[in-house]
Design a protein around this motif. Structure first.
Motif, PDB file in Angstrom:
ATOM      1  N   VAL A   1       0.867  -1.181   0.000  1.00 51.19           N
ATOM      2  CA  VAL A   1       0.000   0.000   0.000  1.00 51.19           C
ATOM      3  C   VAL A   1       0.904   1.231   0.000  1.00 51.19           C
ATOM      4  CG1 VAL A   1      -1.808   1.268   1.228  1.00 51.19           C
ATOM      5  CG2 VAL A   1      -1.771  -1.250   1.312  1.00 51.19           C
ATOM      6  N   VAL A   2       0.679   2.133  -0.960  1.00 50.84           N
ATOM      7  CA  VAL A   2       1.508   3.338  -1.083  1.00 50.84           C
ATOM      8  C   VAL A   2       0.635   4.558  -0.795  1.00 50.84           C
ATOM      9  CG1 VAL A   2       2.932   4.743  -2.633  1.00 50.84           C
ATOM     10  CG2 VAL A   2       2.971   2.229  -2.805  1.00 50.84           C
ATOM     11  N   LEU A   3       0.937   5.277   0.280  1.00 51.69           N
ATOM     12  CA  LEU A   3       0.183   6.492   0.628  1.00 51.69           C
ATOM     13  C   LEU A   3       0.895   7.666  -0.047  1.00 51.69           C
ATOM     14  CD1 LEU A   3      -0.364   5.827   4.446  1.00 51.69           C
ATOM     15  CD2 LEU A   3      -1.693   4.983   2.485  1.00 51.69           C
ATOM     16  N   ALA A   4       0.221   8.267  -1.021  1.00 47.18           N
ATOM     17  CA  ALA A   4       0.829   9.332  -1.837  1.00 47.18           C
ATOM     18  C   ALA A   4      -0.036  10.581  -1.729  1.00 47.18           C
ATOM     19  CB  ALA A   4       0.920   8.860  -3.283  1.00 47.18           C
ATOM     20  N   GLY A   5       0.222  11.363  -0.692  1.00 44.02           N
ATOM     21  CA  GLY A   5      -0.620  12.532  -0.467  1.00 44.02           C
ATOM     22  C   GLY A   5      -1.990  12.123   0.048  1.00 44.02           C
ATOM     23  N   PHE A   6      -2.032  11.075   0.863  1.00 45.89           N
ATOM     24  CA  PHE A   6      -3.300  10.549   1.385  1.00 45.89           C
ATOM     25  C   PHE A   6      -3.528  11.168   2.756  1.00 45.89           C
ATOM     26  CE2 PHE A   6      -6.853   7.911   1.116  1.00 45.89           C
ATOM     27  CZ  PHE A   6      -6.982   7.022   2.175  1.00 45.89           C
ATOM     28  N   LEU A   7      -4.541  12.011   2.857  1.00 46.01           N
ATOM     29  CA  LEU A   7      -4.718  12.797   4.091  1.00 46.01           C
ATOM     30  C   LEU A   7      -5.727  12.137   5.024  1.00 46.01           C
ATOM     31  CD1 LEU A   7      -4.631  16.351   2.486  1.00 46.01           C
ATOM     32  CD2 LEU A   7      -2.756  14.959   3.398  1.00 46.01           C
ATOM     33  N   VAL A   8      -5.583  10.827   5.185  1.00 43.84           N
ATOM     34  CA  VAL A   8      -6.475  10.065   6.078  1.00 43.84           C
ATOM     35  C   VAL A   8      -5.602   9.324   7.081  1.00 43.84           C
ATOM     36  CG1 VAL A   8      -8.014   8.050   6.153  1.00 43.84           C
ATOM     37  CG2 VAL A   8      -8.289   9.763   4.342  1.00 43.84           C
ATOM     38  N   ALA A   9      -5.995   9.357   8.348  1.00 43.92           N
ATOM     39  CA  ALA A   9      -5.273   8.588   9.377  1.00 43.92           C
ATOM     40  C   ALA A   9      -5.503   7.105   9.093  1.00 43.92           C
ATOM     41  CB  ALA A   9      -5.818   8.960  10.748  1.00 43.92           C
ATOM     42  N   ILE A  10      -4.439   6.361   8.908  1.00 42.40           N
ATOM     43  CA  ILE A  10      -4.578   4.941   8.565  1.00 42.40           C
ATOM     44  C   ILE A  10      -5.051   4.174   9.800  1.00 42.40           C
ATOM     45  CG2 ILE A  10      -3.383   2.873   7.755  1.00 42.40           C
ATOM     46  CD1 ILE A  10      -3.831   5.136   5.694  1.00 42.40           C
ATOM     47  N   PRO A  11      -6.215   3.517   9.715  1.00 47.27           N
ATOM     48  CA  PRO A  11      -6.757   2.831  10.891  1.00 47.27           C
ATOM     49  C   PRO A  11      -5.921   1.621  11.298  1.00 47.27           C
ATOM     50  CG  PRO A  11      -8.202   2.488   8.970  1.00 47.27           C
ATOM     51  CD  PRO A  11      -7.128   3.424   8.541  1.00 47.27           C
ATOM     52  N   PRO A  12      -5.870   1.326  12.593  1.00 46.76           N
ATOM     53  CA  PRO A  12      -5.058   0.209  13.086  1.00 46.76           C
ATOM     54  C   PRO A  12      -5.348  -1.110  12.369  1.00 46.76           C
ATOM     55  CG  PRO A  12      -5.998   1.441  14.926  1.00 46.76           C
ATOM     56  CD  PRO A  12      -6.602   2.005  13.677  1.00 46.76           C
ATOM     57  N   GLN A  13      -6.618  -1.346  12.011  1.00 45.98           N
ATOM     58  CA  GLN A  13      -6.920  -2.635  11.359  1.00 45.98           C
ATOM     59  C   GLN A  13      -6.259  -2.734   9.985  1.00 45.98           C
ATOM     60  OE1 GLN A  13      -9.345  -0.276  12.180  1.00 45.98           O
ATOM     61  NE2 GLN A  13     -11.247  -0.673  11.072  1.00 45.98           N
ATOM     62  N   VAL A  14      -6.016  -1.583   9.342  1.00 39.07           N
ATOM     63  CA  VAL A  14      -5.307  -1.614   8.049  1.00 39.07           C
ATOM     64  C   VAL A  14      -3.825  -1.881   8.286  1.00 39.07           C
ATOM     65  CG1 VAL A  14      -4.598  -0.213   6.063  1.00 39.07           C
ATOM     66  CG2 VAL A  14      -6.982  -0.146   6.859  1.00 39.07           C
TER      67      VAL A  14
END
Ligand code: GRF
Length: 209
Positions: free
Chosen positions: A85-98
């Motif tokens: 998974v590549v976060l590229a300017g993703f302005l969401v807090a990644i949830p622990p389950q992810v």
């Protein structure tokens, strides 16, 4: 072949850098399985479409609460069948389950030299505003693995960018993107695709080619 799913929120210039490196052959054995945006109608989704990459929107406004959104985000990531998974300017807090579902398999690009100018409230232009306020002489970008805290996982790559006296936040952001982000993120993905990255506690080691 390393299959990646790229998570975006807006302009998608980091996504475009990945697309361009795949298309020019610099980034080999990597395939973008899907682009996921938390916002509708953003340029990043247009960039995905132009590159014939599937794009979906998983928006918090489509769910009754944050937990339902988090579950939907996880389900979409798993459905995409990605290895990374590549976060590229993703302005969401990644949830622990992810994070738990993709241990050591989520990377993020941050527009500063972590641990400077990172953590809660440090994203996008705000990062560069703080750096200019503090008067640092160099800043840069960091690719790091994502753990359950914010901007705190093992650092994989960093690159410094000099700050100039006449920099505005916008000028600095653009130079950090051009000189650091758009180089580091594809390079990090390439290292992972080549199996050359080891995570050792809070540190990473890059194996020789
Ligand atoms: C940029 O500030 C980047 O540093 C950060 O998110 C912002 C937008 O990036 N990661 P992009 O143009 O959507 O890739």
């Amino acid at each position: 072949m390393l299959r990646i799913t790229v998570c975006v929120s807006g302009g998608g210039t980091n996504l475009q850098a990945i697309i361009d490196r795949i298309q020019d052959g610099t980034l080999r054995d990597v395939e973008i399985a899907e682009v996921i945006s938390n916002n509708r109608g953003v340029r990043a989704l247009d960039r995905a479409a132009a590159a014939s990459v599937p794009g979906v929107c998983v928006s918090p406004s489509d769910y009754p609460d944050r937990e339902a959104f988090n579950d939907a985000l996880l389900a979409e990531l798993q459905r995409s069948g990605c290895d990374l998974v590549v976060l590229a300017g993703f302005l969401v807090a990644i949830p622990p389950q992810v994070v738990r579902a993709f241990p050591g398999r989520i990377i993020n690009i941050h527009p500063a030299l972590i641990p400077s100018f990172c953590g809660k409230g440090y994203y996008g232009l705000k990062v560069h505003e703080r750096a200019l306020e503090r008067g640092v002489k160099i800043t840069g970008a960091t690719v790091h693995f994502v753990d359950e805290d914010l901007d705190s996982g093992p650092i994989l790559l960093q690159k410094a960018v000099a700050i100039r006296d006449d920099d505005t936040p916008e000028i600095l952001q653009r130079r950090v993107m051009e000189e650091a982000e758009w180089e580091l993120l594809p390079a990090a993905i390439g290292l992972i695709a080549q199996g050359r990255v080891r995570i050792e506690g809070r540190r990473t080691r890059i194996l020789p080619a």
